[in-house]
Design a protein around this motif. Structure first.
Motif, PDB file in Angstrom:
ATOM      1  N   ASP A 244       0.967  -1.168  -0.021  1.00 50.75           N
ATOM      2  CA  ASP A 244      -0.229  -0.012  -0.008  1.00 50.75           C
ATOM      3  C   ASP A 244       0.981   1.286  -0.226  1.00 50.75           C
ATOM      4  O   ASP A 244       0.582   2.102  -0.690  1.00 50.75           O
ATOM      5  CB  ASP A 244      -0.952  -0.158   1.285  1.00 50.75           C
ATOM      6  N   GLN A 245       1.985   1.287   0.750  1.00 47.39           N
ATOM      7  CA  GLN A 245       2.850   2.335   1.066  1.00 47.39           C
ATOM      8  C   GLN A 245       3.370   2.595  -0.437  1.00 47.39           C
ATOM      9  O   GLN A 245       3.558   3.782  -0.776  1.00 47.39           O
ATOM     10  CB  GLN A 245       3.849   2.025   1.786  1.00 47.39           C
ATOM     11  N   ALA A 246       4.256   1.434  -0.987  1.00 48.10           N
ATOM     12  CA  ALA A 246       4.702   1.722  -2.437  1.00 48.10           C
ATOM     13  C   ALA A 246       3.762   2.240  -3.437  1.00 48.10           C
ATOM     14  O   ALA A 246       4.084   3.027  -4.312  1.00 48.10           O
ATOM     15  CB  ALA A 246       5.423   0.271  -2.675  1.00 48.10           C
ATOM     16  N   PHE A 247       2.452   1.609  -3.324  1.00 47.77           N
ATOM     17  CA  PHE A 247       1.564   2.126  -4.182  1.00 47.77           C
ATOM     18  C   PHE A 247       1.151   3.455  -4.164  1.00 47.77           C
ATOM     19  O   PHE A 247       1.114   4.343  -4.996  1.00 47.77           O
ATOM     20  CB  PHE A 247       0.318   1.207  -4.120  1.00 47.77           C
ATOM     21  N   LYS A 268      -8.808   9.675  -0.922  1.00 45.25           N
ATOM     22  CA  LYS A 268      -7.502   8.809  -0.927  1.00 45.25           C
ATOM     23  C   LYS A 268      -7.898   7.564  -0.215  1.00 45.25           C
ATOM     24  O   LYS A 268      -7.320   6.631  -0.576  1.00 45.25           O
ATOM     25  CB  LYS A 268      -6.648   9.778  -0.023  1.00 45.25           C
ATOM     26  N   LYS A 269      -8.661   7.519   0.723  1.00 49.11           N
ATOM     27  CA  LYS A 269      -9.002   6.250   1.710  1.00 49.11           C
ATOM     28  C   LYS A 269      -9.868   5.243   0.772  1.00 49.11           C
ATOM     29  O   LYS A 269      -9.689   4.123   0.605  1.00 49.11           O
ATOM     30  CB  LYS A 269      -9.805   6.664   2.821  1.00 49.11           C
ATOM     31  N   LYS A 270     -10.633   5.913  -0.262  1.00 48.86           N
ATOM     32  CA  LYS A 270     -11.624   5.099  -1.068  1.00 48.86           C
ATOM     33  C   LYS A 270     -10.631   4.438  -2.124  1.00 48.86           C
ATOM     34  O   LYS A 270     -10.975   3.325  -2.484  1.00 48.86           O
ATOM     35  CB  LYS A 270     -12.783   5.998  -1.535  1.00 48.86           C
ATOM     36  N   MET A 271      -9.723   5.230  -2.501  1.00 47.74           N
ATOM     37  CA  MET A 271      -8.608   4.814  -3.603  1.00 47.74           C
ATOM     38  C   MET A 271      -7.942   3.517  -3.051  1.00 47.74           C
ATOM     39  O   MET A 271      -7.770   2.428  -3.600  1.00 47.74           O
ATOM     40  CB  MET A 271      -7.770   5.879  -4.222  1.00 47.74           C
ATOM     41  N   LEU A 272      -7.428   3.712  -1.687  1.00 45.96           N
ATOM     42  CA  LEU A 272      -6.604   2.558  -1.267  1.00 45.96           C
ATOM     43  C   LEU A 272      -7.550   1.201  -1.071  1.00 45.96           C
ATOM     44  O   LEU A 272      -6.879   0.263  -1.035  1.00 45.96           O
ATOM     45  CB  LEU A 272      -6.050   3.284   0.146  1.00 45.96           C
ATOM     46  N   GLU A 274     -10.031   0.466  -2.508  1.00 40.94           N
ATOM     47  CA  GLU A 274     -10.235  -0.090  -4.057  1.00 40.94           C
ATOM     48  C   GLU A 274      -8.816  -0.897  -4.351  1.00 40.94           C
ATOM     49  O   GLU A 274      -9.006  -2.009  -4.965  1.00 40.94           O
ATOM     50  CB  GLU A 274     -10.488   0.934  -5.030  1.00 40.94           C
ATOM     51  N   PHE A 275      -7.862  -0.233  -4.102  1.00 42.52           N
ATOM     52  CA  PHE A 275      -6.598  -1.240  -4.293  1.00 42.52           C
ATOM     53  C   PHE A 275      -6.330  -2.422  -3.568  1.00 42.52           C
ATOM     54  O   PHE A 275      -6.075  -3.536  -4.114  1.00 42.52           O
ATOM     55  CB  PHE A 275      -5.266  -0.178  -4.097  1.00 42.52           C
ATOM     56  N   GLU A 276      -6.728  -2.121  -2.338  1.00 40.57           N
ATOM     57  CA  GLU A 276      -6.861  -3.526  -1.535  1.00 40.57           C
ATOM     58  C   GLU A 276      -7.812  -4.509  -1.981  1.00 40.57           C
ATOM     59  O   GLU A 276      -7.318  -5.644  -2.346  1.00 40.57           O
ATOM     60  CB  GLU A 276      -7.259  -3.081   0.000  1.00 40.57           C
ATOM     61  N   LEU A 277      -8.905  -4.101  -2.502  1.00 39.19           N
ATOM     62  CA  LEU A 277      -9.839  -5.168  -2.775  1.00 39.19           C
ATOM     63  C   LEU A 277      -9.987  -5.726  -4.229  1.00 39.19           C
ATOM     64  O   LEU A 277      -9.807  -6.928  -4.258  1.00 39.19           O
ATOM     65  CB  LEU A 277     -11.163  -4.682  -2.512  1.00 39.19           C
ATOM     66  N   SER A 278      -9.555  -4.555  -5.121  1.00 40.24           N
ATOM     67  CA  SER A 278      -9.547  -5.151  -6.383  1.00 40.24           C
ATOM     68  C   SER A 278      -8.500  -5.363  -7.248  1.00 40.24           C
ATOM     69  O   SER A 278      -8.057  -6.027  -8.341  1.00 40.24           O
ATOM     70  CB  SER A 278     -10.245  -3.850  -7.248  1.00 40.24           C
ATOM     71  N   VAL A 279      -7.318  -4.889  -6.440  1.00 37.82           N
ATOM     72  CA  VAL A 279      -6.116  -5.030  -7.153  1.00 37.82           C
ATOM     73  C   VAL A 279      -5.262  -6.078  -6.312  1.00 37.82           C
ATOM     74  O   VAL A 279      -4.728  -6.830  -6.819  1.00 37.82           O
ATOM     75  CB  VAL A 279      -5.120  -3.678  -7.327  1.00 37.82           C
ATOM     76  N   ASP A 293     -10.134   4.410  -8.688  1.00 41.04           N
ATOM     77  CA  ASP A 293     -10.636   5.721  -8.888  1.00 41.04           C
ATOM     78  C   ASP A 293     -10.058   6.723  -7.789  1.00 41.04           C
ATOM     79  O   ASP A 293      -9.928   6.222  -6.621  1.00 41.04           O
ATOM     80  CB  ASP A 293     -12.340   5.761  -8.563  1.00 41.04           C
ATOM     81  N   LEU A 294      -9.902   7.792  -8.263  1.00 41.96           N
ATOM     82  CA  LEU A 294      -9.340   9.028  -7.152  1.00 41.96           C
ATOM     83  C   LEU A 294     -10.169  10.375  -7.497  1.00 41.96           C
ATOM     84  O   LEU A 294      -9.566  11.156  -8.410  1.00 41.96           O
ATOM     85  CB  LEU A 294      -7.640   9.097  -7.263  1.00 41.96           C
ATOM     86  N   ARG A 295     -11.099  10.631  -6.707  1.00 42.17           N
ATOM     87  CA  ARG A 295     -11.755  11.755  -7.045  1.00 42.17           C
ATOM     88  C   ARG A 295     -11.061  13.136  -6.876  1.00 42.17           C
ATOM     89  O   ARG A 295     -10.180  13.169  -5.847  1.00 42.17           O
ATOM     90  CB  ARG A 295     -13.089  11.876  -6.392  1.00 42.17           C
ATOM     91  N   GLY A 296     -11.170  14.156  -7.735  1.00 41.70           N
ATOM     92  CA  GLY A 296     -10.511  15.436  -7.559  1.00 41.70           C
ATOM     93  C   GLY A 296      -8.887  15.363  -8.037  1.00 41.70           C
ATOM     94  O   GLY A 296      -8.304  16.638  -8.187  1.00 41.70           O
ATOM     95  N   VAL A 297      -8.575  14.235  -9.116  1.00 42.10           N
ATOM     96  CA  VAL A 297      -7.226  14.259  -9.611  1.00 42.10           C
ATOM     97  C   VAL A 297      -7.442  14.637 -10.912  1.00 42.10           C
ATOM     98  O   VAL A 297      -8.318  14.708 -11.708  1.00 42.10           O
ATOM     99  CB  VAL A 297      -6.683  13.039  -9.479  1.00 42.10           C
ATOM    100  N   GLN A 298      -6.355  15.715 -11.285  1.00 41.00           N
ATOM    101  CA  GLN A 298      -6.524  16.276 -12.897  1.00 41.00           C
ATOM    102  C   GLN A 298      -6.075  15.314 -13.715  1.00 41.00           C
ATOM    103  O   GLN A 298      -5.039  14.509 -13.683  1.00 41.00           O
ATOM    104  CB  GLN A 298      -5.398  17.515 -12.862  1.00 41.00           C
TER     105      GLN A 298
END
Length: 574
Positions: A244-247, A268-272, A274-279, A293-298
């Motif tokens: 998670d840290q490296a990601f 950020k928590k939602k993204m992490l 998603e990384f945990e469960l789906s990746v 998904d990361l809301r608010g990113v350009q």
């Protein structure tokens, strides 16, 4: 005598698990898998997130009920071990540390509050299965698991938080890899494929959230199963949280430090999550595209960012996984070498723990050990093996146990343990002039000499106790009253060959303070200082040391009675 229920609790960095059994009859182990989950589409889960939120200074939501929009404590277990420097740089730990300050709480208090939630739910589970009057029928015995690589200070903190969480007085600790090995190997003996044979050696790789522990066992008996350690256990801080840290570091790199800081914490928590469960759970080293998904990113199409979605390049994902899995593979290789140096042939590597279920790790190890014909095994229920093994360990080690033989027959000492003495000075034995002093008996002595009661790698039969007699000169008269204070220190050393003298590699393990009645000391054998003519007495003590899975018991005996035990003060490593 009341019947007993044994509860095994695996308090983990990212997820925790509980199982229990009645110590009688079939001893069927019940795994709690119906954790409260308000948003679940999945009916059951073997474990529950180690997460806790507060409201008005009091525990609010825990486990699956913690919403990603809430400020919550995560990875709190990493703050319990003072030796853990790496984990403290992780975003989740930094957030938790900041929250501790804002709420004026300690890591121990938060861990105890979380454990209390788990414990209350466990009791309600027992009530559902055994009925409303269960508390008057059964006594409770609890077994907590701890990483084998943890310092004694961290283990003591675990016992402290268990007491704060109102867990039963009847409490023991077992190391996570030993618990996992117990569950996996016992289940393998019940299979009818004859896959276990006497003399077989297995490396158990327990890859959890924060720590990775390795332990190797040789099969000594099959009916009942008996195993003994056949290599000195090892481990490291390279569990799945470091993925998670490296990601997160990679995401910061492509998004930009400042822009990442500006993104809402809940996104950020939602993204992490998603990384945990789906990746993290499904990645197998293939070229399949993964995204989060990361809301608010350009938007930045060159880096795969489009419409609040980040597409992860397979090469980058592989680098993230390889960094952590590479560390685990080095630990596995070292453990196999150690087992083989001791004359054992490793038959298989058993992967357990949450990260142990990862398919890419299985693939990498399978490729690495294809030629040597070492099998890589992932068992069903590997994620819950630690808490189930803790319950099994508790059933075996209970005073009410009907087991005639314990499964773990012998362990190998991970450190050398000893005492610091003064011995008669002898330059030919390498004693240094700086250590020379004159004792009250008139003899020249050498201080700072080590006497090793247990040496690293020693085979310790289960239940074996080491004893050593020491003599301390004291001045008391027939008119002395009250108690005389004594202090006894125990030292440890991680060197393969511990030094004969107290050097930099010899560390203080713990100190025991105790007092002896002066009236009793006056009856000890007396002698006179030849120079001053002062009268002294020899106070003789027996020191006893016993090691089990996760605990070292250090007892001081005076005139066949214990005067100090389990009240040791453990030295915190800086």
């Amino acid at each position: 005598m009341a019947s007993e229920i044994v509860v095994g609790i695996d308090f983990g960095t990212t997820y925790s698990g509980v199982s229990w059994a009645v110590n009688g009859g079939t001893k069927t182990i019940r795994l709690i898998n119906d954790w409260p989950n308000p948003n679940s589409t999945v009916a059951n889960s073997d474990k529950v997130p180690t997460k806790l939120s507060y409201k008005d200074g009091k525990p609010h939501n825990w486990g699956y009920a913690v919403d990603y929009r809430e400020e919550s404590f995560r990875w709190i277990k990493l703050l319990l071990d003072p030796k853990n420097r790496i984990g403290r740089t992780a975003e989740a730990v930094l957030t938790s540390t900041k929250l501790l300050g804002a709420m004026n709480k300690s890591a121990e208090e938060v861990a105890a509050d979380y454990l209390k939630m788990i414990w209350e739910y466990t009791k309600s589970d027992i009530q559902r299965v055994r009925g409303d009057s269960w508390a008057s029928i059964y006594t409770l015995r609890c077994v907590l698991t701890v990483p084998a690589i943890w310092s004694q200070v961290a283990k003591e903190k675990t016992l402290k938080i268990a007491r704060m969480a109102d867990l039963p007085e009847n409490l023991s600790m077992v190391t996570e890899p030993e618990a996992a090995a117990l569950a996996v190997l016992k289940e393998k003996t019940s299979e009818e494929d004859g896959s276990l044979e006497i003399g077989d050696c297995f490396v158990v790789c327990d890859a959890g959230g924060g720590t990775v522990d390795l332990i190797s066992y040789k099969i000594c008996g099959l009916d009942p199963l008996q195993i003994e350690e056949c290599a000195i256990g090892d481990g490291g801080l390279c569990g799945s949280v470091y993925l998670d840290q490296a990601f997160e570091r990679y995401i910061k790199t492509i998004v930009g430090e400042e822009e990442y800081k500006a993104i809402k914490e809940r996104d950020k928590k939602k993204m992490l999550q998603e990384f945990e469960l789906s990746v993290k759970r499904t990645y197998s080293g293939d070229d399949k595209p993964y995204s989060v998904d990361l809301r608010g990113v350009q938007d930045n199409l060159d880096d795969g960012i489009d419409d609040d979605t980040i597409t992860l390049k397979p090469s980058v994902l592989q680098t993230v996984f390889d960094h952590v899995i590479g560390q685990i593979m080095r630990l596995v290789e070292k453990q196999i070498d150690e087992a083989q140096e001791r004359g054992n042939r490793v038959k298989a590597i058993l992967l357990v723990g949450g990260f142990g279920t990862n398919r890419y790790m299985h693939r990498r190890l399978k490729e690495a050990y294809k030629r040597s014909q070492i099998q890589i095994l992932q068992n069903n229920g590997a994620w819950s093996s630690i808490c189930r093994g803790a319950t099994m360990w508790g059933l075996e080690n209970s005073p009410n146990s009907t087991y005639t033989k314990k499964t773990v027959k012998a362990r190998l000492a991970r450190y050398s343990y000893g005492l610091c003495y003064s011995v008669p000075f002898n330059e030919s034995k390498g004693h240094l002039m700086q250590d020379r002093w004159r004792s009250p008996t008139g003899t020249w002595m050498a201080r700072n000499q080590m006497g090793w009661l247990i040496q690293k790698g020693d085979r310790l039969e289960d239940g074996r106790v080491m004893t050593e007699q020491i003599s301390t000169p004291v001045q008391v008269s027939m008119f002395s009253s009250g108690t005389r204070a004594f202090l006894q220190e125990l030292y440890y050393c991680a060197d393969d060959d511990p030094p004969p003298r107290r050097e930099i590699s010899v560390k203080e393990f713990c100190t025991v303070n105790y007092g002896i009645d002066c009236g009793k000391l006056w009856h000890e054998e007396s002698f006179k200082d030849p120079t001053s003519g002062e009268k002294w007495r020899h106070a003789k003590f027996d020191l006893m040391i016993a090691l089990d899975s996760a605990t070292l018991h250090f007892v001081v005996i005076y005139r066949k009675k214990p005067v100090a035990y389990t009240k040791a003060k453990y030295k915190e490593e800086m």
